[in-house]
Design a protein around this motif. Sequence first.
Motif, PDB file in Angstrom:
ATOM      1  N   VAL A  41       0.844  -1.195   0.000  1.00 39.11           N
ATOM      2  CA  VAL A  41       0.000   0.000   0.000  1.00 39.11           C
ATOM      3  C   VAL A  41       0.882   1.249   0.000  1.00 39.11           C
ATOM      4  O   VAL A  41       1.869   1.331   0.736  1.00 39.11           O
ATOM      5  CB  VAL A  41      -0.945  -0.011   1.221  1.00 39.11           C
ATOM      6  CG1 VAL A  41      -1.853   1.208   1.218  1.00 39.11           C
ATOM      7  CG2 VAL A  41      -1.769  -1.294   1.251  1.00 39.11           C
ATOM      8  N   ASN A  42       0.500   2.215  -0.817  1.00 38.12           N
ATOM      9  CA  ASN A  42       1.197   3.491  -0.917  1.00 38.12           C
ATOM     10  C   ASN A  42       1.276   4.142   0.466  1.00 38.12           C
ATOM     11  O   ASN A  42       0.298   4.189   1.198  1.00 38.12           O
ATOM     12  CB  ASN A  42       0.425   4.385  -1.902  1.00 38.12           C
ATOM     13  CG  ASN A  42       1.104   5.686  -2.171  1.00 38.12           C
ATOM     14  OD1 ASN A  42       1.562   6.361  -1.258  1.00 38.12           O
ATOM     15  ND2 ASN A  42       1.160   6.051  -3.438  1.00 38.12           N
ATOM     16  N   GLU A  43       2.452   4.679   0.788  1.00 40.48           N
ATOM     17  CA  GLU A  43       2.659   5.281   2.115  1.00 40.48           C
ATOM     18  C   GLU A  43       1.714   6.445   2.400  1.00 40.48           C
ATOM     19  O   GLU A  43       1.277   6.633   3.531  1.00 40.48           O
ATOM     20  CB  GLU A  43       4.105   5.743   2.260  1.00 40.48           C
ATOM     21  CG  GLU A  43       5.066   4.592   2.464  1.00 40.48           C
ATOM     22  CD  GLU A  43       6.454   5.069   2.823  1.00 40.48           C
ATOM     23  OE1 GLU A  43       6.572   5.901   3.749  1.00 40.48           O
ATOM     24  OE2 GLU A  43       7.395   4.602   2.174  1.00 40.48           O
ATOM     25  N   ALA A  44       1.392   7.238   1.383  1.00 40.32           N
ATOM     26  CA  ALA A  44       0.479   8.361   1.585  1.00 40.32           C
ATOM     27  C   ALA A  44      -0.906   7.863   1.999  1.00 40.32           C
ATOM     28  O   ALA A  44      -1.560   8.461   2.854  1.00 40.32           O
ATOM     29  CB  ALA A  44       0.378   9.194   0.301  1.00 40.32           C
ATOM     30  N   LEU A  45      -1.336   6.760   1.396  1.00 40.22           N
ATOM     31  CA  LEU A  45      -2.631   6.189   1.764  1.00 40.22           C
ATOM     32  C   LEU A  45      -2.607   5.611   3.176  1.00 40.22           C
ATOM     33  O   LEU A  45      -3.583   5.728   3.913  1.00 40.22           O
ATOM     34  CB  LEU A  45      -3.040   5.106   0.764  1.00 40.22           C
ATOM     35  CG  LEU A  45      -3.344   5.573  -0.655  1.00 40.22           C
ATOM     36  CD1 LEU A  45      -3.628   4.384  -1.561  1.00 40.22           C
ATOM     37  CD2 LEU A  45      -4.517   6.540  -0.665  1.00 40.22           C
ATOM     38  N   HIS A 121      -2.080   2.030  -5.329  1.00 35.40           N
ATOM     39  CA  HIS A 121      -0.993   2.853  -5.872  1.00 35.40           C
ATOM     40  C   HIS A 121      -1.525   3.662  -7.050  1.00 35.40           C
ATOM     41  O   HIS A 121      -1.144   3.432  -8.194  1.00 35.40           O
ATOM     42  CB  HIS A 121       0.185   1.979  -6.324  1.00 35.40           C
ATOM     43  CG  HIS A 121       1.118   1.656  -5.229  1.00 35.40           C
ATOM     44  ND1 HIS A 121       2.119   2.506  -4.824  1.00 35.40           N
ATOM     45  CD2 HIS A 121       1.197   0.575  -4.425  1.00 35.40           C
ATOM     46  CE1 HIS A 121       2.770   1.953  -3.823  1.00 35.40           C
ATOM     47  NE2 HIS A 121       2.236   0.789  -3.563  1.00 35.40           N
ATOM     48  N   PRO A 122      -2.393   4.626  -6.788  1.00 34.62           N
ATOM     49  CA  PRO A 122      -2.997   5.383  -7.888  1.00 34.62           C
ATOM     50  C   PRO A 122      -1.983   6.149  -8.730  1.00 34.62           C
ATOM     51  O   PRO A 122      -2.226   6.398  -9.903  1.00 34.62           O
ATOM     52  CB  PRO A 122      -3.971   6.334  -7.193  1.00 34.62           C
ATOM     53  CG  PRO A 122      -3.641   6.299  -5.757  1.00 34.62           C
ATOM     54  CD  PRO A 122      -2.874   5.048  -5.482  1.00 34.62           C
ATOM     55  N   ASP A 123      -0.831   6.482  -8.164  1.00 30.15           N
ATOM     56  CA  ASP A 123       0.187   7.226  -8.908  1.00 30.15           C
ATOM     57  C   ASP A 123       1.385   6.338  -9.250  1.00 30.15           C
ATOM     58  O   ASP A 123       2.512   6.800  -9.351  1.00 30.15           O
ATOM     59  CB  ASP A 123       0.644   8.436  -8.104  1.00 30.15           C
ATOM     60  CG  ASP A 123       1.163   8.058  -6.724  1.00 30.15           C
ATOM     61  OD1 ASP A 123       0.975   6.890  -6.312  1.00 30.15           O
ATOM     62  OD2 ASP A 123       1.747   8.919  -6.055  1.00 30.15           O
ATOM     63  N   LEU A 124       1.134   5.060  -9.450  1.00 30.01           N
ATOM     64  CA  LEU A 124       2.195   4.089  -9.687  1.00 30.01           C
ATOM     65  C   LEU A 124       2.956   4.381 -10.975  1.00 30.01           C
ATOM     66  O   LEU A 124       2.360   4.621 -12.022  1.00 30.01           O
ATOM     67  CB  LEU A 124       1.583   2.683  -9.768  1.00 30.01           C
ATOM     68  CG  LEU A 124       2.543   1.515  -9.792  1.00 30.01           C
ATOM     69  CD1 LEU A 124       3.294   1.421  -8.467  1.00 30.01           C
ATOM     70  CD2 LEU A 124       1.780   0.226 -10.029  1.00 30.01           C
ATOM     71  N   ILE A 125       4.260   4.352 -10.878  1.00 27.06           N
ATOM     72  CA  ILE A 125       5.127   4.535 -12.042  1.00 27.06           C
ATOM     73  C   ILE A 125       5.501   3.149 -12.554  1.00 27.06           C
ATOM     74  O   ILE A 125       5.807   2.253 -11.771  1.00 27.06           O
ATOM     75  CB  ILE A 125       6.399   5.325 -11.654  1.00 27.06           C
ATOM     76  CG1 ILE A 125       5.995   6.690 -11.111  1.00 27.06           C
ATOM     77  CG2 ILE A 125       7.345   5.442 -12.827  1.00 27.06           C
ATOM     78  CD1 ILE A 125       7.139   7.433 -10.448  1.00 27.06           C
TER      79      ILE A 125
END
Length: 191
Positions: A41-45, A121-125
């Motif tokens: 899970v993305n850290e910001a989330l 990860h909505p902003d996943l690269i």
Amino acid sequence: MTAYAPTHLPKWETLTEAMKMFIAFDAGMEFQSCYAFTAHVNEALIGKWSAATHGFMANVEQRLKRALHRQGLQAIPYCYLVETRSRSGRSSTRPHLHGFFIAETPIDAARFQVALERAFHPDLIRKTRQRAIKVEPAYDNGGNFAGRSQWLSYMIKNIDRWDARLGKRRVHLSRSLIGIAREAWELRREP
């Protein structure tokens, strides 16, 4: 050797969630349509959800359900466990999901991976995709029946570890997965 009749097997209501996952996983393996996944899970989330009043698990569940619905996979059988401990269980890690799903086609498996990426990860690269979200077929380990349980044993290794962020509930089984497990169990219990 002791032989048990099917009627000696426990009733559905007495089975644990872990046992229901094993039964559904086995059914998926029988039809070679089971896929294992790990989603970090993305850290910001994580920060946002930990501060929310709804709770971490409610946010994970809601976000994944919405992403699956957008991919047209609202009825796909799946389950996951949110883990916050290392492989050994000695140290804490960022929350991540281990789970599996049963997909009828490889396209559905790819769409499930997209749903995981968009949910967590909505902003996943693209270059970091392999480390953040991993989906792969759950192989039968060369026909060795005992090998089937390896992923599930790993998946539930820290199921009883307490984490205040998660509360009592860290496992999710979809209704469709429960239905498959229940049907498979009833078939096993038939005399």
